[in-house]
Design an enzyme around this catalytic site. Structure first.
Site, mmCIF file in Angstrom:
data_model
loop_
_atom_site.group_PDB
_atom_site.id
_atom_site.type_symbol
_atom_site.label_atom_id
_atom_site.label_comp_id
_atom_site.label_asym_id
_atom_site.label_seq_id
_atom_site.Cartn_x
_atom_site.Cartn_y
_atom_site.Cartn_z
ATOM 1 N N LYS A 21 33.738 8.768 5.575
ATOM 2 C CA LYS A 21 33.814 10.138 6.110
ATOM 3 C C LYS A 21 33.045 10.165 7.433
ATOM 4 O O LYS A 21 31.832 10.322 7.451
ATOM 5 C CB LYS A 21 33.177 11.068 5.085
ATOM 6 C CG LYS A 21 33.529 12.535 5.068
ATOM 7 C CD LYS A 21 33.789 13.235 6.365
ATOM 8 C CE LYS A 21 32.651 14.106 6.819
ATOM 9 N NZ LYS A 21 32.635 14.347 8.254
ATOM 10 N N GLU A 61 19.409 7.653 6.183
ATOM 11 C CA GLU A 61 18.731 7.488 7.481
ATOM 12 C C GLU A 61 18.817 8.808 8.222
ATOM 13 O O GLU A 61 19.926 9.305 8.440
ATOM 14 C CB GLU A 61 19.420 6.402 8.324
ATOM 15 C CG GLU A 61 19.526 5.046 7.658
ATOM 16 C CD GLU A 61 18.213 4.318 7.607
ATOM 17 O OE1 GLU A 61 17.264 4.738 8.287
ATOM 18 O OE2 GLU A 61 18.137 3.332 6.863
ATOM 19 N N CYS A 96 18.728 8.749 17.698
ATOM 20 C CA CYS A 96 17.693 9.066 16.715
ATOM 21 C C CYS A 96 16.363 8.462 17.143
ATOM 22 O O CYS A 96 15.296 8.957 16.814
ATOM 23 C CB CYS A 96 18.104 8.547 15.346
ATOM 24 S SG CYS A 96 18.592 6.837 15.417
ATOM 25 N N GLU A 115 13.132 18.227 16.020
ATOM 26 C CA GLU A 115 14.080 17.321 16.676
ATOM 27 C C GLU A 115 15.078 18.153 17.480
ATOM 28 O O GLU A 115 15.782 18.987 16.915
ATOM 29 C CB GLU A 115 14.824 16.456 15.647
ATOM 30 C CG GLU A 115 15.640 15.365 16.313
ATOM 31 C CD GLU A 115 16.506 14.553 15.354
ATOM 32 O OE1 GLU A 115 17.158 15.145 14.484
ATOM 33 O OE2 GLU A 115 16.531 13.307 15.507
#
Ligand code: NAD
Length: 560
Positions: A220, A301, A335, A431
């Site tokens: 996906k 993650e 990231c 973030e």
């Protein structure tokens, strides 16, 4: 040797393959490389407008509902569209993966590894075209797009090489009279949920790790990078994956993604993405649904709020360049990207002035142009979120620099730097995932380390320093999964820098590391007593011993 000696394990011929080496980047300083990239961009643009179906077993259905993929530098330009899968189609994909599981798990590990090598070979052949597609679909600059291709190739070849080792049963602690072997068996049917920011490398990395270990997969991908995913699926089929082993389910995360996460026949989930979604999946993985046969494993993650410390004796020439690239490379949408720059008071003013000057030289424009430093952010939602954070930052700290974004329809946010940011500010804690950098002033290294560690995340971090004692101290005290000294804090390379974090950045798995494949298998031990006691019964007619069926003749039979 182990194979021959034991005889009863994997009978396949080991495939000979060269030792793993990282794929080198394309050298765009060469005329022919630049020309190849220009040709690839033109060819990709000429191929825009295709509809991509799902892939479920050997079927390629559509649902009648579509997700458009557009160029974030020019959203009116449509790249193509993918089908938004329904829940019934998600169910069919799980069933296809279940049906293909027995055949695939029985396929020798070496054969599975050879298919990964073939995928790498196809990616290498189509490297410029796939990189060009990334430039259009997710707004990567040439070098960044090419880096994603190199990483995807590395994942295929590295995990193939690792599987050739892992696929051989290993003897456990040996004692006379016992043959005990540890082997690894697949977990079953896996769900791979990927982000858009490394559209090929992360998707392919999680997927091929699951496949090479003998699992079947429902994939996906992120909505924003669905066409890259469809191309990967196409390439995987051409590499020789049997139908049903890998299934492509494009669609909406909160819809079919969630349905699949909760599906009782999904045995494990490999997820990379935001903390918000990751935590939901982590929690869902802990619930045991009706009809579920085994514990669900979640490889998770998530995000980061990564800090780089500039020591007072740092080489500022190096540090400015390293900070700049770590913060603004791919628009800060990695990231691993730098978002908190912690500068010691003694060099703060000098460093900040040079950083601002260097940042003002960055070019923000459509990444089709080779001279682009900063391209568009991925979509309207990201654009609006980042712009909101810029406004929040203006209320929390001093705006030291705000670059100029090109006019027009693209989702461009120019590099922005906030200075004297308090460690409690939202722009220093959350973030943002865009080209927004918070600069914090620390009075000494102790305070700098405290600032750096004061976050819920633990992904990447770094230090520029010329003091061996300070370097050693930071190595001991910075709580991050990947720590970089005197270099950029982004750009992990497969096998050299196994990548991943802990705390709210992830579950401690290291993509591209030697133990990564272990997340996708169960260890199993088979112990056989080969010390046969007593005599086999005597055959009255001929006097021969009827030897124990399984054991063969004389070896290891003390009674004879
Ligand atoms: P995201 O969490 O929004 O989406 C990731 C994937 O999850 C997509 O495929 C999405 O469709 C799917 N999804 C969304 N909601 C879901 C749900 N309820 N159930 C199941 N699936 C769902 O993240 P993104 O915007 O694609 O990627 C950016 C994020 O990823 C950032 O936070 C970044 O730090 C992180 N990231 C982490 C790493 C790492 O290695 N730690 C690497 C790359 C990106």
């Amino acid at each position: 040797l182990a194979d021959g000696a034991n005889g009863d394990h994997d009978h396949s011929e080991p495939t000979m393959s060269k030792p793993f080496a990282n794929e080198p980047p394309v050298d765009f300083t060469l005329d022919q490389s630049r020309q190849a990239m220009r040709d690839a961009l033109a060819a990709e643009r000429a191929a825009f407008g295709k509809d991509w179906p799902l892939v479920i077993g050997s079927e390629t259905p559509t649902s009648g509902q579509w997700i458009d993929s557009v160029n974030p530098a020019k959203p009116s330009e449509k790249i193509g569209r993918v089908t938004a899968a329904t829940k019934e189609q998600a169910e069919a994909a799980v069933q296809a993966a279940l049906a293909a599981a027995p055949g695939w798990r029985a396929t020798p590990a070496d054969k599975r590894a050879a298919i990964l090598d073939k995928m790498a070979a196809l990616m290498r052949e189509e490297r410029y075209r796939l990189a060009a597609l990334e430039v259009f679909e997710v707004g990567k600059a040439w070098v960044e797009a090419d880096g994603d291709l190199a990483e995807a190739i590395d994942f295929c070849e590295f995990y193939a090489a690792e599987m050739r080792q892992l696929g051989r049963p290993q003897a456990t602690f040996a004692v006379p009279g016992e043959n005990s072997m540890q082997e690894y068996i697949p977990r079953g049917v896996g769900l791979v949920i990927a982000p858009w920011n490394f559209p090929l490398a992360i998707l392919a990395g999680m997927t091929v790790a699951a496949l090479v270990t003998g699992n079947t997969v429902v994939m996906k991908p992120a909505e924003q990078s669905s066409i890259v995913a469809a191309r990967f699926m196409d390439l995987a089929r051409r590499a020789g994956l049997p139908p049903g082993v890998l299934n492509l389910l494009t669609g909406h995360g909160e819809d079919v993604g969630e349905f699949l996460v909760n599906h009782p026949k999904i045995d494990f989930i490999a997820f990379t993405g935001s903390k918000e979604v990751g935590l939901k999946i982590w929690e869902a993985g802990g619930r045991t649904g009706k009809g579920q046969a085994q514990l669900k494993k979640v490889v998770c993650e998530m995000g980061g709020k990564n800090a780089l410390i500039i020591d007072e004796d740092a080489d500022l020439d190096e540090a400015v360049v390293g900070a700049l690239y770590s913060a603004f490379g791919y628009q800060g949408q990695k990231c691993s990207a730098l978002s908190r720059l912690i500068v010691l008071e003694a060099c703060y003013d000098k460093f900040l002035a040079r950083l601002v000057e260097a940042t003002s030289n960055l070019t923000t424009q459509a990444p089709e142009e080779p001279a682009t430093n900063v391209g568009p952010v991925v979509d309207k939602e990201a654009y609006e979120r980042i712009k909101r954070y810029v406004e929040i930052g203006k209320g929390e700290a001093r705006l030291a620099f705000e670059g100029k974004a090109p006019e027009g329809e693209g989702y461009f946010v120019a590099p922005t730097i906030f200075a004297e940011v308090p460690p409690t500010a939202r722009v220093a804690r959350e973030e943002i995932f865009g080209p927004v950098l918070a600069v914090l002033k620390a009075k000494d290294l102790t305070e700098a380390i405290a600032f750096a560690n004061d976050t819920e995340f633990a992904l990447t971090g770094g230090l520029y320093s010329r003091s061996p004692a300070n370097i050693e101290r930071v190595k001991r005290e910075l709580t991050v999964g990947n720590l970089y000294i005197n270099r950029t804090i982004t750009g992990a390379i497969v096998a050299r820098h196994p990548f991943g974090g802990f705390k709210m950045s992830g579950g401690g798995t290291k993509a591209g590391g030697r133990d990564y494949l272990l997340n996708f298998v169960f260890p199993r031990v088979v112990t056989e007593n080969v010390l046969r006691r007593g005599f086999a019964p005597v055959d009255d007619s001929g006097g021969d011993h009827k030897l124990a069926q399984a054991g063969g003749t004389s070896g290891g039979m003390p009674g004879l």
